[in-house]
Design a protein around this motif. Structure first.
Motif, PDB file in Angstrom:
ATOM      1  N   MET A  95      56.823  45.552  32.613  1.00  0.00           N
ATOM      2  CA  MET A  95      56.875  44.116  31.948  1.00  0.00           C
ATOM      3  C   MET A  95      57.095  43.220  30.949  1.00  0.00           C
ATOM      4  N   PRO A  96      58.366  43.678  30.093  1.00  0.00           N
ATOM      5  CA  PRO A  96      58.638  43.904  29.319  1.00  0.00           C
ATOM      6  C   PRO A  96      58.103  42.428  27.785  1.00  0.00           C
ATOM      7  N   GLU A  97      57.886  41.528  29.138  1.00  0.00           N
ATOM      8  CA  GLU A  97      58.338  39.557  28.342  1.00  0.00           C
ATOM      9  C   GLU A  97      56.466  39.067  28.421  1.00  0.00           C
ATOM     10  N   LYS A  98      55.605  39.738  29.258  1.00  0.00           N
ATOM     11  CA  LYS A  98      54.501  39.442  29.991  1.00  0.00           C
ATOM     12  C   LYS A  98      53.563  40.184  28.388  1.00  0.00           C
ATOM     13  N   ASN A  99      52.923  39.258  27.919  1.00  0.00           N
ATOM     14  CA  ASN A  99      51.351  40.005  27.311  1.00  0.00           C
ATOM     15  C   ASN A  99      50.311  39.364  28.008  1.00  0.00           C
ATOM     16  N   ASN A 100      50.167  38.445  29.051  1.00  0.00           N
ATOM     17  CA  ASN A 100      48.519  37.507  28.896  1.00  0.00           C
ATOM     18  C   ASN A 100      48.281  38.597  29.844  1.00  0.00           C
ATOM     19  N   TYR A 101      47.691  39.962  30.194  1.00  0.00           N
ATOM     20  CA  TYR A 101      46.985  40.459  31.238  1.00  0.00           C
ATOM     21  C   TYR A 101      45.959  40.797  30.215  1.00  0.00           C
ATOM     22  N   ILE A 102      44.997  41.174  31.128  1.00  0.00           N
ATOM     23  CA  ILE A 102      43.761  42.033  30.793  1.00  0.00           C
ATOM     24  C   ILE A 102      44.421  43.455  31.490  1.00  0.00           C
ATOM     25  N   VAL A 103      43.790  44.416  30.433  1.00  0.00           N
ATOM     26  CA  VAL A 103      43.615  45.719  31.702  1.00  0.00           C
ATOM     27  C   VAL A 103      41.936  46.134  31.455  1.00  0.00           C
ATOM     28  N   MET A 104      41.733  46.541  33.279  1.00  0.00           N
ATOM     29  CA  MET A 104      40.784  46.832  34.228  1.00  0.00           C
ATOM     30  C   MET A 104      40.702  48.372  33.684  1.00  0.00           C
ATOM     31  N   GLY A 105      39.394  48.496  32.862  1.00  0.00           N
ATOM     32  CA  GLY A 105      40.093  49.911  32.139  1.00  0.00           C
ATOM     33  C   GLY A 105      39.550  51.201  32.686  1.00  0.00           C
ATOM     34  N   GLN A 106      38.590  50.442  33.606  1.00  0.00           N
ATOM     35  CA  GLN A 106      37.305  51.743  34.513  1.00  0.00           C
ATOM     36  C   GLN A 106      37.000  50.817  35.258  1.00  0.00           C
ATOM     37  N   ILE A 107      36.673  51.418  36.380  1.00  0.00           N
ATOM     38  CA  ILE A 107      35.317  50.542  37.100  1.00  0.00           C
ATOM     39  C   ILE A 107      34.795  51.478  38.313  1.00  0.00           C
ATOM     40  N   CYS A 108      33.428  51.563  37.667  1.00  0.00           N
ATOM     41  CA  CYS A 108      32.883  52.272  38.685  1.00  0.00           C
ATOM     42  C   CYS A 108      31.696  51.615  39.482  1.00  0.00           C
ATOM     43  N   VAL A 109      31.091  51.876  40.275  1.00  0.00           N
ATOM     44  CA  VAL A 109      28.841  51.519  41.004  1.00  0.00           C
ATOM     45  C   VAL A 109      28.957  52.662  41.433  1.00  0.00           C
ATOM     46  N   ALA A 110      27.430  52.628  41.632  1.00  0.00           N
ATOM     47  CA  ALA A 110      26.525  53.973  41.836  1.00  0.00           C
ATOM     48  C   ALA A 110      26.606  54.095  42.658  1.00  0.00           C
ATOM     49  N   LYS A 111      26.795  54.908  42.654  1.00  0.00           N
ATOM     50  CA  LYS A 111      26.870  55.819  44.977  1.00  0.00           C
ATOM     51  C   LYS A 111      26.088  55.009  45.313  1.00  0.00           C
ATOM     52  N   SER A 112      24.420  54.927  44.913  1.00  0.00           N
ATOM     53  CA  SER A 112      23.221  53.709  45.740  1.00  0.00           C
ATOM     54  C   SER A 112      23.809  53.061  45.564  1.00  0.00           C
ATOM     55  N   HIS A 113      24.717  52.327  45.385  1.00  0.00           N
ATOM     56  CA  HIS A 113      24.861  50.447  45.579  1.00  0.00           C
ATOM     57  C   HIS A 113      26.336  50.053  46.195  1.00  0.00           C
ATOM     58  N   ARG A 114      27.364  51.234  46.585  1.00  0.00           N
ATOM     59  CA  ARG A 114      28.149  51.373  47.329  1.00  0.00           C
ATOM     60  C   ARG A 114      28.469  50.602  48.281  1.00  0.00           C
ATOM     61  N   GLY A 115      29.211  49.768  48.751  1.00  0.00           N
ATOM     62  CA  GLY A 115      29.515  49.389  50.168  1.00  0.00           C
ATOM     63  C   GLY A 115      28.757  48.267  50.209  1.00  0.00           C
ATOM     64  N   LYS A 116      28.364  47.307  49.179  1.00  0.00           N
ATOM     65  CA  LYS A 116      27.787  46.508  49.042  1.00  0.00           C
ATOM     66  C   LYS A 116      28.457  44.861  48.279  1.00  0.00           C
ATOM     67  N   GLY A 117      29.865  45.235  48.078  1.00  0.00           N
ATOM     68  CA  GLY A 117      30.820  43.932  48.078  1.00  0.00           C
ATOM     69  C   GLY A 117      30.850  44.320  46.128  1.00  0.00           C
ATOM     70  N   ILE A 118      30.094  44.632  45.693  1.00  0.00           N
ATOM     71  CA  ILE A 118      29.854  44.775  44.271  1.00  0.00           C
ATOM     72  C   ILE A 118      31.637  45.510  43.988  1.00  0.00           C
ATOM     73  N   PHE A 119      31.840  46.247  44.585  1.00  0.00           N
ATOM     74  CA  PHE A 119      33.392  46.604  43.556  1.00  0.00           C
ATOM     75  C   PHE A 119      34.245  44.750  43.149  1.00  0.00           C
TER      76      PHE A 119
END
Length: 176
Positions: A95-119
């Motif tokens: 995407m050499p011409e595109k610069n209007n993006y944000i990088v999601m640098g990392q996503i994480c949900v606590a094990k106790s809260h997975r499967g609840k739609g948080i992601f």
């Protein structure tokens, strides 16, 4: 009750780092990595703060505790974290011409809260809070992290490219 917001205190940033430590690939058994997924990058408080000052990280909070996060990484930080430099190089190739993006640098949900739609809600909140003029979220996922690849596809991410770096196959993906 879980609510979503942008990180606004050092305490919240420290809680992000604590959750990150528990889910780093080096902190998990092979079985846990396969079943639960993992995170690869280890951030310092200094870089996490600088990234947050530019574009606030999205957090899920319950009873004052961070139970999930999605790190916002403005492209100006492309040289800041060694392991992510190849990703930014690949973004520039596809995407050499595109610069209007944000990088999601990392996503994480606590094990106790997975499967609840948080992601999904972390990404929805992130998408709704993109800085003005930005219209896409880009990230990459280690090809071995099947749980993360499946979860990203479920919220609408599309593959831009699969490439090899550091002995791993990385899936460069985008949500527009």
């Amino acid at each position: 009750m879980i609510y979503y917001k942008q990180a606004s205190s050092d305490q919240e940033l420290e809680q992000i780092l604590s959750l990150q430590q528990k889910n780093l690939i080096k902190s998990l058994s092979h079985e846990e990595q396969e079943k639960e997924g993992f995170v690869t990058v280890e951030h310092s408080l200094e870089i996490l703060k600088a990234m947050n000052d530019e574009c606030g990280h999205i957090i899920a909070v319950e009873n004052g505790d961070v139970v999930g996060y999605a790190l916002c990484m403005h492209p100006i930080f492309g040289d800041s974290i060694e392991v992510l430099r190849p990703m930014f190089a690949e973004i520039n190739k596809v995407m050499p011409e595109k610069n209007n993006y944000i990088v999601m640098g990392q996503i994480c949900v606590a094990k106790s809260h997975r499967g609840k739609g948080i992601f999904r809600n972390l990404y929805l909140t992130m998408k709704n809070r993109l800085p003005e003029g930005f219209d896409a979220i880009i990230t990459e996922v280690d090809g071995k992290n099947k749980r993360s690849l499946t979860a990203h596809a479920a919220v609408g991410f599309k593959t831009l490219k699969v490439y090899k770096s550091g002995g791993k196959n990385w899936h460069l993906i985008i949500l527009e």
